[in-house]
Design a protein around this motif. Structure first.
Motif, PDB file in Angstrom:
ATOM      1  N   PRO A 197      99.096  -8.451  33.015  1.00  0.00           N
ATOM      2  CA  PRO A 197      99.205  -9.524  34.001  1.00  0.00           C
ATOM      3  C   PRO A 197     100.171  -9.167  35.121  1.00  0.00           C
ATOM      4  N   GLY A 198      99.758  -9.485  36.351  1.00  0.00           N
ATOM      5  CA  GLY A 198     100.564  -9.189  37.530  1.00  0.00           C
ATOM      6  C   GLY A 198     100.145  -7.928  38.258  1.00  0.00           C
ATOM      7  N   ASP A 199      99.320  -7.085  37.626  1.00  0.00           N
ATOM      8  CA  ASP A 199      98.866  -5.855  38.287  1.00  0.00           C
ATOM      9  C   ASP A 199      97.915  -6.188  39.430  1.00  0.00           C
ATOM     10  N   PHE A 200      98.060  -5.442  40.529  1.00  0.00           N
ATOM     11  CA  PHE A 200      97.133  -5.533  41.659  1.00  0.00           C
ATOM     12  C   PHE A 200      96.012  -4.527  41.418  1.00  0.00           C
ATOM     13  N   VAL A 201      94.772  -5.002  41.425  1.00  0.00           N
ATOM     14  CA  VAL A 201      93.655  -4.142  41.039  1.00  0.00           C
ATOM     15  C   VAL A 201      92.497  -4.262  42.020  1.00  0.00           C
ATOM     16  N   ILE A 202      91.724  -3.192  42.110  1.00  0.00           N
ATOM     17  CA  ILE A 202      90.417  -3.214  42.754  1.00  0.00           C
ATOM     18  C   ILE A 202      89.381  -3.271  41.638  1.00  0.00           C
ATOM     19  N   CYS A 259      88.829  -2.856  36.135  1.00  0.00           N
ATOM     20  CA  CYS A 259      90.044  -3.068  36.929  1.00  0.00           C
ATOM     21  C   CYS A 259      90.777  -1.744  37.128  1.00  0.00           C
ATOM     22  N   THR A 260      90.969  -1.349  38.371  1.00  0.00           N
ATOM     23  CA  THR A 260      91.710  -0.126  38.677  1.00  0.00           C
ATOM     24  C   THR A 260      93.002  -0.497  39.400  1.00  0.00           C
ATOM     25  N   LYS A 261      94.117  -0.202  38.779  1.00  0.00           N
ATOM     26  CA  LYS A 261      95.426  -0.540  39.340  1.00  0.00           C
ATOM     27  C   LYS A 261      95.728   0.383  40.517  1.00  0.00           C
ATOM     28  N   VAL A 262      96.163  -0.231  41.646  1.00  0.00           N
ATOM     29  CA  VAL A 262      96.508   0.537  42.840  1.00  0.00           C
ATOM     30  C   VAL A 262      97.803  -0.010  43.432  1.00  0.00           C
ATOM     31  N   ASP A 263      98.267   0.635  44.491  1.00  0.00           N
ATOM     32  CA  ASP A 263      99.520   0.280  45.162  1.00  0.00           C
ATOM     33  C   ASP A 263      99.501  -1.197  45.572  1.00  0.00           C
ATOM     34  N   PRO A 264     100.411  -2.013  45.071  1.00  0.00           N
ATOM     35  CA  PRO A 264     100.393  -3.446  45.372  1.00  0.00           C
ATOM     36  C   PRO A 264     100.759  -3.778  46.810  1.00  0.00           C
ATOM     37  N   GLU A 265     101.289  -2.799  47.560  1.00  0.00           N
ATOM     38  CA  GLU A 265     101.629  -3.046  48.955  1.00  0.00           C
ATOM     39  C   GLU A 265     100.412  -2.963  49.875  1.00  0.00           C
ATOM     40  N   ALA A 266      99.281  -2.491  49.357  1.00  0.00           N
ATOM     41  CA  ALA A 266      98.080  -2.343  50.177  1.00  0.00           C
ATOM     42  C   ALA A 266      97.446  -3.700  50.455  1.00  0.00           C
ATOM     43  N   SER A 267      96.781  -3.817  51.597  1.00  0.00           N
ATOM     44  CA  SER A 267      96.104  -5.059  51.964  1.00  0.00           C
ATOM     45  C   SER A 267      94.852  -5.246  51.114  1.00  0.00           C
ATOM     46  N   PRO A 268      94.751  -6.341  50.348  1.00  0.00           N
ATOM     47  CA  PRO A 268      93.549  -6.556  49.539  1.00  0.00           C
ATOM     48  C   PRO A 268      92.293  -6.674  50.395  1.00  0.00           C
ATOM     49  N   THR A 269      92.422  -7.234  51.594  1.00  0.00           N
ATOM     50  CA  THR A 269      91.268  -7.392  52.474  1.00  0.00           C
ATOM     51  C   THR A 269      90.622  -6.055  52.791  1.00  0.00           C
ATOM     52  N   ALA A 270      91.443  -5.018  52.955  1.00  0.00           N
ATOM     53  CA  ALA A 270      90.931  -3.689  53.292  1.00  0.00           C
ATOM     54  C   ALA A 270      90.527  -2.909  52.048  1.00  0.00           C
TER      55      ALA A 270
END
Length: 361
Positions: free
Chosen positions: A81-86, A145-156
């Motif tokens: 929980p809390g991970d930013f994922v694509i 779910c692939t965890k990626v850099d949370p600073e990246a814009s989710p829109t992009a």
């Protein structure tokens, strides 16, 4: 406890979509609930609405998404929980013959969530590509779910979930574009322009964009095309040869997926060059060609499924390039919309007015 959220539903073939309440169950073993932050409007979603994929209505549409993991089920170790994922639709199994051969991007037994999401009356939903992300939250297999850099814009970066990854991968993975290559891309929508971006990233020196819409050709130049050809103005095969010293391109990528564009790609490549089909044909399309032309030209004829990507390998790498300013994913975002704007976005996409509309929650 199950949650009620809003989602975009296609109830019948060719009918306008609607925003309805859907029920998201608690994640079971190997599953995760993801709070969706963004989801691109992809042609595949329109194919689902039109019955072009299958007839398992009602569909929960949307699949090109990024978000935050909310909860995970038993046995999940790759995310928390809390991970930013694509989100991705190629959750590899690790056990099939492709995976055991060390080629997991061809996995023949990819995972989806075992439990269904439903309408309020209990009707099971068919999530688009096993994801269903035109919704405030969705249930997926944790491998999606692939965890990626949370600073990246989710829109992009959410666009890597399908179309942009398909085009980038068609050039980088399937086509093997390398430094000094000449590349032609036929069809300059989101996938074609991503193939152009991938070719530029790989170091191609000549990148030729082919389309019938001058507006799309201008977009392609902004992405990285060095030359443009409007196929309405003459034979694109001869035009490509003229721009490549009379030889044809090293790699030609068909991002349309029609018999006539595939033939153009075939004859526009150099001897021993590579043709990559990434545009999706319909089941009724056929090609008739002289067999001697295949024998006499050599080279490779390839199809690219999801850009032959391995999400765990490719997503973090491409997000890092985006964060470094070396891959302009923002250029693919034509507009951001609300959840109730998907039907209108389908219309704009159909008329070629956008590269990508993105639902932002």
């Amino acid at each position: 406890m199950a949650q009620n959220v809003r989602g975009v539903i296609a109830r019948a073939k060719g009918q306008p979509v609607s925003v309805e309440t859907i029920v998201i169950p608690d994640p079971g073993p190997g599953e995760a609930v993801v709070k969706v932050q963004s989801c691109g409007v992809c042609h595949t979603d329109l194919h689902y609405r039109e019955g072009g994929i299958n007839d398992e209505f009602p569909f929960l549409l949307g699949h090109e998404a990024a978000g935050i993991v909310e909860t995970v089920g038993e046995g999940v170790t790759n995310i928390e929980p809390g991970d930013f994922v694509i989100l991705n639709w190629r959750a590899v199994c690790g056990r099939c013959r492709a995976c055991l051969k060390g080629k997991p991007w061809y996995c023949f037994d990819t995972h989806n969530a075992a439990q269904p999401m439903t309408l309020e009356d209990g009707t099971p939903l068919s999530p688009a590509l096993g994801i269903g992300a035109f919704a405030e939250k969705t249930l997926v297999h944790s491998g999606q779910c692939t965890k990626v850099d949370p600073e990246a814009s989710p829109t992009a970066v959410g666009l890597l979930g399908c179309g942009v990854m398909a085009g980038l991968g068609a050039a980088l993975n399937t086509g093997g574009v390398s430094r000094g290559d000449t590349v032609a891309v036929i069809g300059c929508g989101g996938v074609g322009d991503a193939a152009i971006a991938g070719s530029k990233l790989a170091g191609a020196t000549t990148i030729i964009a082919v389309d019938v819409d001058d507006r799309k050709l201008e977009w392609a130049k902004g992405i990285g095309a060095t030359h443009t050809i409007n196929a309405k103005s003459g034979d694109p095969v001869e035009a490509i040869k003229e721009l490549t010293g009379g030889f044809g391109a090293d790699v030609v990528i068909d991002a349309v997926g029609r018999p006539e564009t595939w033939k153009q790609a075939f004859y526009a490549r150099d001897l021993a060059g590579t043709v990559v089909l990434v545009g999706v044909p319909t089941p009724d399309m056929t090609i008739e060609m002289p067999l001697i032309d295949f024998f006499s030209r050599g080279g490779s004829l390839k199809s690219s499924w999801y850009g032959d990507c391995l999400p765990s390998r490719d997503f973090p790498y491409l997000v890092d390039l985006y964060r470094q300013g070396r891959l302009d994913l923002d250029a693919f975002v034509s507009e951001t919309i609300a959840l109730d704007g998907v039907e209108d976005a389908f219309d704009r996409m159909h008329h070629g007015d956008v590269l990508r509309s993105v639902v932002v929650f």
